[in-house]
Design an enzyme around this catalytic site. Structure first.
Site, PDB file in Angstrom:
ATOM      1  N   SER A  80     -24.786 -21.847 -10.502  1.00 24.54           N
ATOM      2  CA  SER A  80     -26.198 -21.539 -10.257  1.00 24.54           C
ATOM      3  C   SER A  80     -26.474 -20.073  -9.940  1.00 24.54           C
ATOM      4  O   SER A  80     -27.635 -19.692  -9.769  1.00 24.54           O
ATOM      5  CB  SER A  80     -26.730 -22.417  -9.117  1.00 24.54           C
ATOM      6  OG  SER A  80     -26.740 -23.776  -9.518  1.00 24.54           O
ATOM      7  N   GLU A  88      18.273  20.838  16.278  1.00 27.43           N
ATOM      8  CA  GLU A  88      18.988  20.828  14.999  1.00 27.43           C
ATOM      9  C   GLU A  88      19.517  22.192  14.552  1.00 27.43           C
ATOM     10  O   GLU A  88      20.484  22.256  13.797  1.00 27.43           O
ATOM     11  CB  GLU A  88      18.050  20.284  13.905  1.00 27.43           C
ATOM     12  CG  GLU A  88      17.679  18.827  14.054  1.00 27.43           C
ATOM     13  CD  GLU A  88      18.869  17.896  13.822  1.00 27.43           C
ATOM     14  OE1 GLU A  88      19.670  18.163  12.908  1.00 27.43           O
ATOM     15  OE2 GLU A  88      18.992  16.905  14.564  1.00 27.43           O
TER      16      GLU A  88
END
Length: 610
Positions: A309, A33
């Site tokens: 329960s 780049e």
């Protein structure tokens, strides 16, 4: 890294320092780049001229002349509009950046800022996060070919997207590899090996949180415990108590079992689960729905449902706190019961199987989850006393309806709240606040928050221990006995829960490592046709089959003695010191044990009887 917390933003980053980036990747990036990066002053006239003539020859734009510094200037301060004025500003900003900052500082900013794709609509910036997205690994662990792919994507993250355009991305990667060979970063053999590899992307690449329910809990704790000490623009490291193995196995157990349960209950079944460390209260795993990766409604935290329960252990714990009146062998009456309300209404509680058993020992009434003996016991103890026990176990007083039906679970709690209740109970009465957050540390290593796990005794150790013993019996011979055929060696404790009309199926399982709460039900509150045993317990069994439980060994409290009892014809138990059938008893001062020790042993009595 398991997720990103800043979900309000439309972009994400994972900050890395300059020295954390692989040098060979940086060399490849510069060669590809901006070859003159360390020589120019922010702009490269040579690169601009080279790009100008290349574009003239091609008759179109085939090469850019922007330096890494210019690209950074555009990404940080400008838009992508293609105008001469924008280009002029880009050049000016690049010159200022190069003057004010060192090359390594500019490079560090670029490596963390560069755009490298999208994940579910969120922009992915920086090589560190891109490595996680495409390969599921830290950048430092990537191979040469994988690093080359990321470098190649800088030119056009959409055009060279390896997910949508794998062939195009592979050609670009190989071009970067060839440049690296030309620059003598790779040997010819290394180039051939790297170029011969497949792209090797992770399956279903994504950055979004893979544990959305857990991360919602984490956000809640961060807000409460850290507050505004964290700024959205500042990177922090957050350390949690998540156990990736428990999380993975719990998710898979739900994903596997819920579709099977839907064959009985019909479509639309949902599930939620929380697994917490039994002693520290740290949250190891959390699932908010059957779509385990979906970050929508979190049922583990927000679905408040009747617990059935699951409330019963609190009733029996209240009794066992009074050793002068109750023990595990105390006879309870399982006979028809009618209760009249203040407004003349009548309630006749029934057992699930519609049967009455007459006399039953206390431990068996809990193990088999019998309704009628539980209501009788609760009424004799008093609604206020049982309510107080629930509060001490961690239930908010506002959640409790002080009516007789509370003894059978007319209380609505979330799986998270249930997990807190049973953590306290199964940890010998020592409550540790449930928590997922361990510490928050800045990028510079400063500690913003650190948890200091602590537990406090909320109920007597002996009473909690005896209640957990009865819950072990629930797995060995009661409503949780489905587990015993597979995990008898683990000495598990557990409790089933089923709400009215089988709308909610619950199970809480306890092994040596975790307290795991499972809920199965429907969002529309219709019947699931499942009990706690036939629904949630099956999910827990699948979880244990994959997770492998630790044996549950409870520390023996003071003043607990094993005492023999003789089963009677009617179902009750009678004290018989020499009998082989023994139960633990809270024996304050050891008088009962001493009394039994002074009696002749059974074999001596048999000898004299002969």
């Amino acid at each position: 890294m398991l997720g990103m917390l800043e979900k309000q933003a439309d972009e994400q980053r994972l900050f890395l320092r300059r020295d954390q980036f692989p040098e060979i990747m940086i060399d490849a990036l510069i060669a590809t780049e901006d070859r003159d990066f360390y020589q120019h002053d922010g702009i490269s006239p040579t690169a601009i001229a080279r790009a100008f003539f290349a574009n003239i020859r091609a008759g179109r734009t085939v090469q850019g002349g922007s330096t890494l510094t210019q690209q950074l200037a555009k990404n940080l301060f400008l838009t992508s509009e293609r105008t001469l004025w924008r280009k002029v500003r880009e050049v000016l900003i690049a010159l200022i950046l190069d003057y004010r900052y060192s090359k390594d500082q500019i490079l560090e900013a670029y490596l963390n800022e560069v755009y490298l794709g999208q994940s579910r609509g969120e922009a992915i910036h920086g090589f560190g996060l891109a490595a996680r997205l495409y390969f599921g690994q830290p950048l430092q662990d990537l191979r040469i070919d994988q690093l080359a792919l990321l470098v190649g994507m800088v030119k056009g993250p959409s055009y060279y997207n390896p997910i949508r355009h794998p062939e195009r991305a592979k050609q670009r990667r190989d071009l970067v590899l060839r440049l690296m060979m030309d620059q003598q970063m790779l040997t010819g053999r290394e180039f051939e090996m790297a170029a011969s590899r497949d792209l090797d992307l992770q399956k279903n690449p994504q950055i979004a949180s893979r544990q959305p329910a857990y991360f919602q809990q984490l956000k809640r704790e961060l807000s409460r415990k850290v507050g505004d000490k964290i700024k959205a623009s500042k990177g922090v490291r957050i350390y949690t108590s998540l156990d990736p193995v428990s999380q993975d196995k719990l998710e898979k157990a739900i994903a596997k079992r819920v579709p099977q349960l839907e064959k009985t209950s019909g479509k639309g079944l949902e599930a939620a689960a929380v697994a917490v460390d039994r002693t520290t209260g740290e949250i190891r795993a959390m699932v908010g729905g059957k779509r385990t990766g979906y970050s929508g409604f979190n049922r583990a935290l927000n679905a408040s449902r009747p617990i059935g329960s699951l409330v019963k252990p609190a009733v029996y714990l209240t009794a066992l706190e009074q050793p002068e009146k109750y023990d595990l062998a105390t006879t309870l009456q399982d006979t028809k019961l009618t209760l009249k309300g203040s407004k003349g209404n009548v309630w006749q509680p029934r057992n699930y199987d519609r049967k009455f058993r007459g006399d039953v020992p206390l431990y068996q009434a809990l193990a088999k989850s019998l309704n009628v003996p539980t209501v009788r016991l609760g009424m004799s103890l008093g609604i206020k006393n049982v309510s107080d026990t629930l509060v001490r176990l961690g239930v908010d007083a506002d959640e409790i309806r002080p009516v007789p039906s509370m003894f059978l679970g007319a209380i609505s709690l979330t799986p998270y709240q249930v997990a807190q209740m049973f953590q306290t109970l199964s940890n010998s009465g020592r409550q540790a606040e449930l928590s997922a957050l361990r510490s928050v540390v800045t990028v510079d290593g400063d500690v913003i928050y650190r948890s200091l796990p602590k537990a406090s005794q909320k109920v007597p150790q002996q009473a909690a221990w005896l209640t957990t013993f009865a819950m072990k019996k629930g797995v060995a011979e009661g409503t949780g006995r489905y587990l015993n055929s597979k995990f008898a060696w683990a000495a598990l404790a557990g409790k089933t829960g089923t709400s009215n009309d089988t709308r909610d199926s619950w199970f809480v399982g306890v092994d040596g490592r975790e307290v795991t709460t499972i809920w199965v039900g429907r969002d529309d509150n219709k019947s699931t046709k499942l009990t706690g045993s036939s629904g949630a317990l099956r999910v827990y069994s699948d979880y244990l089959a994959a997770r492998i439980p630790e044996k549950l060994i409870l520390p023996w409290p003071k003043n607990i003695s094993m005492i023999g009892f003789q089963p009677q014809q009617g179902g009750a138990l009678q004290l018989d010191c020499g009998n082989q059938f023994e139960l633990p008893v809270w024996d304050e001062g050891g008088e009962l044990k001493a009394s039994c020790d002074n009696q002749p042993k059974q074999w001596i009595k048999n000898l004299f009887d002969w």
